[in-house]
Each structure stands twice: as structure tokens, then as C-alpha cells.
Design a protein around this motif. Structure first.
Motif, PDB file in Angstrom:
ATOM      1  N   LEU A   1       0.711  -1.024   0.123  1.00  0.00           N
ATOM      2  CA  LEU A   1      -0.123  -0.096  -0.001  1.00  0.00           C
ATOM      3  C   LEU A   1       0.910   1.278   0.080  1.00  0.00           C
ATOM      4  CD1 LEU A   1      -3.027   1.184   0.620  1.00  0.00           C
ATOM      5  CD2 LEU A   1      -2.049   1.629   2.776  1.00  0.00           C
ATOM      6  N   ALA A   2       0.400   2.265  -0.942  1.00  0.00           N
ATOM      7  CA  ALA A   2       1.282   3.614  -0.662  1.00  0.00           C
ATOM      8  C   ALA A   2      -0.001   4.498  -0.156  1.00  0.00           C
ATOM      9  CB  ALA A   2       1.565   3.916  -2.495  1.00  0.00           C
ATOM     10  N   PHE A   3       0.534   5.155   0.937  1.00  0.00           N
ATOM     11  CA  PHE A   3      -0.613   5.963   1.577  1.00  0.00           C
ATOM     12  C   PHE A   3      -0.637   7.385   0.778  1.00  0.00           C
ATOM     13  CE2 PHE A   3       1.387   2.947   4.739  1.00  0.00           C
ATOM     14  CZ  PHE A   3       0.183   2.488   5.295  1.00  0.00           C
ATOM     15  N   GLN A   4      -1.953   7.873   1.186  1.00  0.00           N
ATOM     16  CA  GLN A   4      -2.340   9.130   0.700  1.00  0.00           C
ATOM     17  C   GLN A   4      -1.440  10.237   1.646  1.00  0.00           C
ATOM     18  OE1 GLN A   4      -6.475   9.969   0.865  1.00  0.00           O
ATOM     19  NE2 GLN A   4      -6.385  11.870   0.051  1.00  0.00           N
ATOM     20  N   TYR A   5      -1.479   9.881   2.865  1.00  0.00           N
ATOM     21  CA  TYR A   5      -0.395  10.531   3.791  1.00  0.00           C
ATOM     22  C   TYR A   5       0.775   9.952   4.518  1.00  0.00           C
ATOM     23  CZ  TYR A   5      -4.784  13.334   3.177  1.00  0.00           C
ATOM     24  OH  TYR A   5      -5.834  14.202   2.680  1.00  0.00           O
ATOM     25  N   PRO A   6       1.624   9.718   3.771  1.00  0.00           N
ATOM     26  CA  PRO A   6       3.097   9.032   4.202  1.00  0.00           C
ATOM     27  C   PRO A   6       3.421   9.388   5.739  1.00  0.00           C
ATOM     28  CG  PRO A   6       3.524   9.959   2.257  1.00  0.00           C
ATOM     29  CD  PRO A   6       2.347  10.615   2.598  1.00  0.00           C
TER      30      PRO A   6
ATOM     31  N   GLU B   1       7.986   6.600  -1.344  1.00  0.00           N
ATOM     32  CA  GLU B   1       7.129   5.438  -1.779  1.00  0.00           C
ATOM     33  C   GLU B   1       7.318   4.544  -2.827  1.00  0.00           C
ATOM     34  OE1 GLU B   1       2.994   6.831   0.576  1.00  0.00           O
ATOM     35  OE2 GLU B   1       2.991   6.800  -1.338  1.00  0.00           O
ATOM     36  N   ILE B   2       7.607   5.185  -3.908  1.00  0.00           N
ATOM     37  CA  ILE B   2       7.646   4.436  -5.036  1.00  0.00           C
ATOM     38  C   ILE B   2       8.966   3.475  -4.838  1.00  0.00           C
ATOM     39  CG2 ILE B   2       7.784   4.400  -7.482  1.00  0.00           C
ATOM     40  CD1 ILE B   2       5.205   5.152  -6.409  1.00  0.00           C
ATOM     41  N   LEU B   3      10.197   4.445  -4.196  1.00  0.00           N
ATOM     42  CA  LEU B   3      11.391   3.490  -3.805  1.00  0.00           C
ATOM     43  C   LEU B   3      11.092   2.180  -3.021  1.00  0.00           C
ATOM     44  CD1 LEU B   3      14.351   3.293  -4.010  1.00  0.00           C
ATOM     45  CD2 LEU B   3      14.402   4.938  -1.961  1.00  0.00           C
ATOM     46  N   GLN B   4      10.347   2.270  -2.283  1.00  0.00           N
ATOM     47  CA  GLN B   4       9.815   0.781  -1.269  1.00  0.00           C
ATOM     48  C   GLN B   4       9.083   0.069  -2.172  1.00  0.00           C
ATOM     49  OE1 GLN B   4       7.414   2.408   1.928  1.00  0.00           O
ATOM     50  NE2 GLN B   4       8.688   3.907   2.430  1.00  0.00           N
TER      51      GLN B   4
ATOM     52  N   ASP C   1       8.878  -5.236  -4.703  1.00  0.00           N
ATOM     53  CA  ASP C   1       8.636  -6.196  -5.597  1.00  0.00           C
ATOM     54  C   ASP C   1       7.322  -6.803  -5.425  1.00  0.00           C
ATOM     55  OD1 ASP C   1       8.740  -7.330  -8.234  1.00  0.00           O
ATOM     56  OD2 ASP C   1      10.541  -8.815  -7.569  1.00  0.00           O
ATOM     57  N   PRO C   2       6.417  -5.988  -5.358  1.00  0.00           N
ATOM     58  CA  PRO C   2       4.912  -6.411  -5.061  1.00  0.00           C
ATOM     59  C   PRO C   2       4.311  -7.048  -6.059  1.00  0.00           C
ATOM     60  CG  PRO C   2       4.875  -4.193  -5.337  1.00  0.00           C
ATOM     61  CD  PRO C   2       6.373  -4.330  -5.335  1.00  0.00           C
ATOM     62  N   ASN C   3       3.377  -8.221  -5.664  1.00  0.00           N
ATOM     63  CA  ASN C   3       2.249  -8.780  -6.473  1.00  0.00           C
ATOM     64  C   ASN C   3       1.156  -7.964  -6.740  1.00  0.00           C
ATOM     65  OD1 ASN C   3       4.238 -10.968  -6.624  1.00  0.00           O
ATOM     66  ND2 ASN C   3       3.045 -12.040  -4.703  1.00  0.00           N
ATOM     67  N   TYR C   4       0.963  -7.341  -5.796  1.00  0.00           N
ATOM     68  CA  TYR C   4      -0.344  -6.119  -5.734  1.00  0.00           C
ATOM     69  C   TYR C   4       0.054  -4.992  -5.103  1.00  0.00           C
ATOM     70  CZ  TYR C   4      -2.524 -10.818  -6.852  1.00  0.00           C
ATOM     71  OH  TYR C   4      -2.901 -11.786  -7.348  1.00  0.00           O
ATOM     72  N   ILE C   5      -0.231  -3.932  -5.770  1.00  0.00           N
ATOM     73  CA  ILE C   5      -0.110  -2.680  -5.211  1.00  0.00           C
ATOM     74  C   ILE C   5      -1.483  -2.008  -5.099  1.00  0.00           C
ATOM     75  CG2 ILE C   5       2.316  -2.119  -6.049  1.00  0.00           C
ATOM     76  CD1 ILE C   5       1.026  -0.619  -8.347  1.00  0.00           C
ATOM     77  N   ILE C   6      -1.546  -1.173  -4.048  1.00  0.00           N
ATOM     78  CA  ILE C   6      -2.747  -0.246  -3.702  1.00  0.00           C
ATOM     79  C   ILE C   6      -2.352   1.075  -3.544  1.00  0.00           C
ATOM     80  CG2 ILE C   6      -4.803  -0.152  -2.281  1.00  0.00           C
ATOM     81  CD1 ILE C   6      -4.544  -3.080  -3.170  1.00  0.00           C
ATOM     82  N   MET C   7      -2.533   2.024  -4.554  1.00  0.00           N
ATOM     83  CA  MET C   7      -2.022   3.430  -4.513  1.00  0.00           C
ATOM     84  C   MET C   7      -3.108   4.186  -4.018  1.00  0.00           C
ATOM     85  SD  MET C   7       0.591   3.307  -7.603  1.00  0.00           S
ATOM     86  CE  MET C   7       1.465   4.888  -7.081  1.00  0.00           C
ATOM     87  N   ASP C   8      -3.087   4.866  -2.982  1.00  0.00           N
ATOM     88  CA  ASP C   8      -4.290   5.764  -2.680  1.00  0.00           C
ATOM     89  C   ASP C   8      -3.914   7.277  -2.627  1.00  0.00           C
ATOM     90  OD1 ASP C   8      -6.444   7.060  -1.658  1.00  0.00           O
ATOM     91  OD2 ASP C   8      -6.283   6.638   0.301  1.00  0.00           O
ATOM     92  N   GLU C   9      -4.559   8.146  -3.831  1.00  0.00           N
ATOM     93  CA  GLU C   9      -4.257   9.275  -4.177  1.00  0.00           C
ATOM     94  C   GLU C   9      -2.541   9.538  -4.404  1.00  0.00           C
ATOM     95  OE1 GLU C   9      -7.030  11.793  -4.299  1.00  0.00           O
ATOM     96  OE2 GLU C   9      -8.622  10.228  -3.643  1.00  0.00           O
ATOM     97  N   THR C  10      -1.955   8.834  -4.934  1.00  0.00           N
ATOM     98  CA  THR C  10      -0.289   8.960  -4.728  1.00  0.00           C
ATOM     99  C   THR C  10      -0.071  10.191  -5.633  1.00  0.00           C
ATOM    100  OG1 THR C  10       0.032   6.700  -4.582  1.00  0.00           O
ATOM    101  CG2 THR C  10       1.857   7.727  -5.325  1.00  0.00           C
ATOM    102  N   ASP C  11      -1.094  10.607  -6.185  1.00  0.00           N
ATOM    103  CA  ASP C  11      -0.741  11.884  -7.323  1.00  0.00           C
ATOM    104  C   ASP C  11      -1.398  13.107  -6.453  1.00  0.00           C
ATOM    105  OD1 ASP C  11      -3.470  10.687  -7.240  1.00  0.00           O
ATOM    106  OD2 ASP C  11      -4.076  11.712  -9.088  1.00  0.00           O
ATOM    107  N   SER C  12      -1.567  12.915  -5.315  1.00  0.00           N
ATOM    108  CA  SER C  12      -2.106  14.404  -4.688  1.00  0.00           C
ATOM    109  C   SER C  12      -1.129  15.242  -4.513  1.00  0.00           C
ATOM    110  CB  SER C  12      -3.115  14.174  -3.334  1.00  0.00           C
ATOM    111  OG  SER C  12      -2.343  13.630  -2.473  1.00  0.00           O
ATOM    112  N   GLY C  13      -1.159  16.500  -4.791  1.00  0.00           N
ATOM    113  CA  GLY C  13      -0.290  17.582  -4.514  1.00  0.00           C
ATOM    114  C   GLY C  13       1.260  17.316  -5.244  1.00  0.00           C
ATOM    115  N   LEU C  14       1.160  16.765  -6.432  1.00  0.00           N
ATOM    116  CA  LEU C  14       2.284  16.479  -7.100  1.00  0.00           C
ATOM    117  C   LEU C  14       2.457  17.205  -8.167  1.00  0.00           C
ATOM    118  CD1 LEU C  14       3.195  12.554  -7.304  1.00  0.00           C
ATOM    119  CD2 LEU C  14       3.968  14.324  -5.640  1.00  0.00           C
ATOM    120  N   ASP C  15       3.534  17.836  -8.671  1.00  0.00           N
ATOM    121  CA  ASP C  15       3.598  18.714 -10.010  1.00  0.00           C
ATOM    122  C   ASP C  15       3.917  17.773 -10.932  1.00  0.00           C
ATOM    123  OD1 ASP C  15       6.237  18.064  -9.812  1.00  0.00           O
ATOM    124  OD2 ASP C  15       7.096  19.879  -9.278  1.00  0.00           O
TER     125      ASP C  15
END
Ligand code: ADP
Ligand code: MG
Ligand code: MG
Length: 252
Positions: A84-89, A155-158, A163-177
Motif C-alpha cells: 500500500l502506498a499511503f495518501q499521507y505518508p 514510497e515508489i522506492l519502497q 517487488d510486490p504482487n499487488y499494489i494499492i495506491m491511494d491518491e499518490t498523485d495528490s499535491g504532485l507537480d
């Protein structure tokens, strides 16, 4: 079957129901986008999948490669390769990125199997190259003083290291240029292939220009109300969410 299957999932916070019967099948090899208006259960879905104790599952199952993970401890879920990649790390004071990555990789190993230095360093070098990041970054403390973009990149480095089989990305794009968004997408796309499945949760369509999903699902009021291809995300971008909200009311 190699898939993430969510079957009639109901979940509550306290006595307030939030997820009201989610059904989804994501075969390994596919990334599905989850979209929807704010406050309708997208993050709750992500948190339930990784076992956040704040949420109570009242009905249904989450099956990873056929195994129900809802009764599993977080480390067992990690060993199945769910990331899981969190919305708020989070910040973890006093732990360097290098140490954290090493521990996280170790947690994914079967008991008694050590992460070798060669494996660790080889993966790290590749991952940093993909993310266009200097090696010195790994001696910094996890997320301490990081900008929003650096936290996401971390987070993407992690993700690349594990090397996950399944990823869950929650609003990983929020606030990114746009530049940070492209790096995040490059990292995710470098993992794509027959062994990776997952959910990309996003309110906005923008990220999906860079990570093109195999399918798109829309969640309103704790249920999937519409599914389609990438064109559904385009439609939400141009027309907004009002029409999907009406659709739920009409179908009740
Ligand atoms: P989304 O990610 O789609 O914006 P969330 O899953 O974060 O939506 O939230 C869905 C609903 O559940 C919202 O009404 C939110 O306020 C509520 N909710 C989520 N988590 C909690 C919590 N820990 N405590 C109280 N209410 C919560
Ligand atoms: Mg939200
Ligand atoms: Mg959310």
C-alpha cells in the motif's frame, strides 16, 4: 487463481457503515483505477485491504490468490506481496531509508531467509536509477523534512524494492507537480507486467494519463456503480461526477 478479489465487502467505522458491498476482481497483470467523489469510501477500501484496525469488516471477503487475507496479520499480508502506498505518508524519526528498506524487504521473506547485501544493493541501485535519485538519499531519516514530492518518490522506492504482487495506491498523485507525477508513473510502469496487479485510487484523471489503467471503476456511497475502460476516466474528467451520483440514486 492469481487475482485480487473483493467479494461483497462491507466495512464500518464504529457503527457507521462506509463500504456497502464492494465487488471487484483484479487479475494479476492488470492495474485497475478506482475513482469517485470525495468521502465515498475509496481510502477506506485501501485501508481495509491492508488491515487498518480502525475499520471493522462486517461482511464479505478479500481474496489474494484465493486466500482470504482479512484474518491475517499485516506481516502475513506483506509476505503475500500486497503493498500500500499511503495518501499521507508517515514519518518515522531515527530510521534511515536504507534501514527501513532492508527491514521491509526482510519482512517479505519466508522465515529464516535473509536478505543478502548483494540482493539489497543490486535492487537499490536499479530503483534509484529508475527514480533518478542520488544514492545519498538512503542515509536520510524516513520522510523527515521531505517535501511532498520526495515522500511520494520514497514510497515508489519502497515499492520497487519490495517487488510486490499487488499494489494499492491511494491518491499518490495528490499535491504532485507534473515532474514528480512522471517519476511516480515511471516507477509504477517499470513494475508493470504479468506479475503485477493492483488498484490505483485517484480522484482526478491526470495520473491515468501516465499510468494507463486496464479498467476503471467508480465508487459512490460505498459501492461500485460503474465500470469501464480508460475512456470512463476521460468522461469523468470532462463531465465531472454529478452524473454518477445521479446514477446511484436512479438504480436504488
Ligand atoms: P474517500 O477516500 O473516497 O474520499 P474515505 O474512505 O476517506 O473516502 O471516507 C469515506 C467516509 O467515511 C467519509 O464520510 C469519512 O468521513 C468516513 N470515514 C473514513 N474513515 C473514518 C474514520 N477513521 N473515522 C470516522 N469516519 C471515517
Ligand atoms: Mg478523501
Ligand atoms: Mg481518500
Amino acid at each position: 487463481p492469481h487475482q485480487l478479489e473483493i467479494r461483497n465487502l462491507h466495512a464500518s467505522v464504529g457503527d457507521q457503515p462506509i463500504l456497502k458491498g464492494i465487488n471487484l476482481v483484479v487479475p494479476r497483470g492488470e492495474l485497475h483505477a478506482i475513482m469517485g467523489p470525495n468521502g465515498n469510501g475509496k481510502s477506506t477500501l485501501a485501508k481495509v485491504i491492508v488491515g487498518d484496525p480502525e475499520y471493522t469488516v462486517t461482511e464479505g471477503e478479500v481474496l489474494v490468490d484465493g486466500q482470504n487475507i482479512l484474518e491475517m496479520e499485516p506481516d502475513e499480508r506483506a509476505r503475500l506481496g500486497v503493498f500500500l502506498a499511503f495518501q499521507y505518508p508517515v514519518e518515522i524519526p531515527g530510521v534511515t531509508i536504507a534501514n527501513f528498506l532492508r527491514l521491509a524487504m526482510q519482512a517479505r521473506k519466508p522465515e529464516g531467509e535473509e536478505v543478502s547485501f548483494t540482493e539489497f544493493y543490486g535492487k537499490l541501485t536499479n530503483a534509484l536509477k529508475t527514480l533518478d535519485w542520488d544514492e545519498s538519499i538512503v542515509e536520510r531519516y524516513l520522510n523527515e523534512g521531505f517535501s511532498g514530492g520526495e515522500k511520494k518518490r520514497n514510497e515508489i522506492l519502497q515499492m520497487l524494492m519490495l517487488d510486490p504482487n499487488y499494489i494499492i495506491m491511494d491518491e499518490t498523485d495528490s499535491g504532485l507537480d507534473v515532474d514528480a507525477l512522471k517519476i511516480v508513473a515511471k516507477g509504477v510502469n517499470s513494475l508493470r507486467g504479468p506479475n503485477l496487479g493492483g488498484l490505483i485510487i485517484t480522484h482526478y484523471q491526470r495520473l491515468l494519463n501516465y499510468i494507463v489503467p486496464d479498467k476503471v471503476h467508480v465508487i459512490v456511497d460505498g459501492r461500485v456503480v460503474q465500470s469501464g475502460g480508460p475512456e470512463l476516466a476521460q468522461k469523468l474528467d470532462t463531465e465531472g461526477y454529478d452524473w454518477v451520483k445521479e446514477l446511484t440514486v436512479a438504480s436504488v
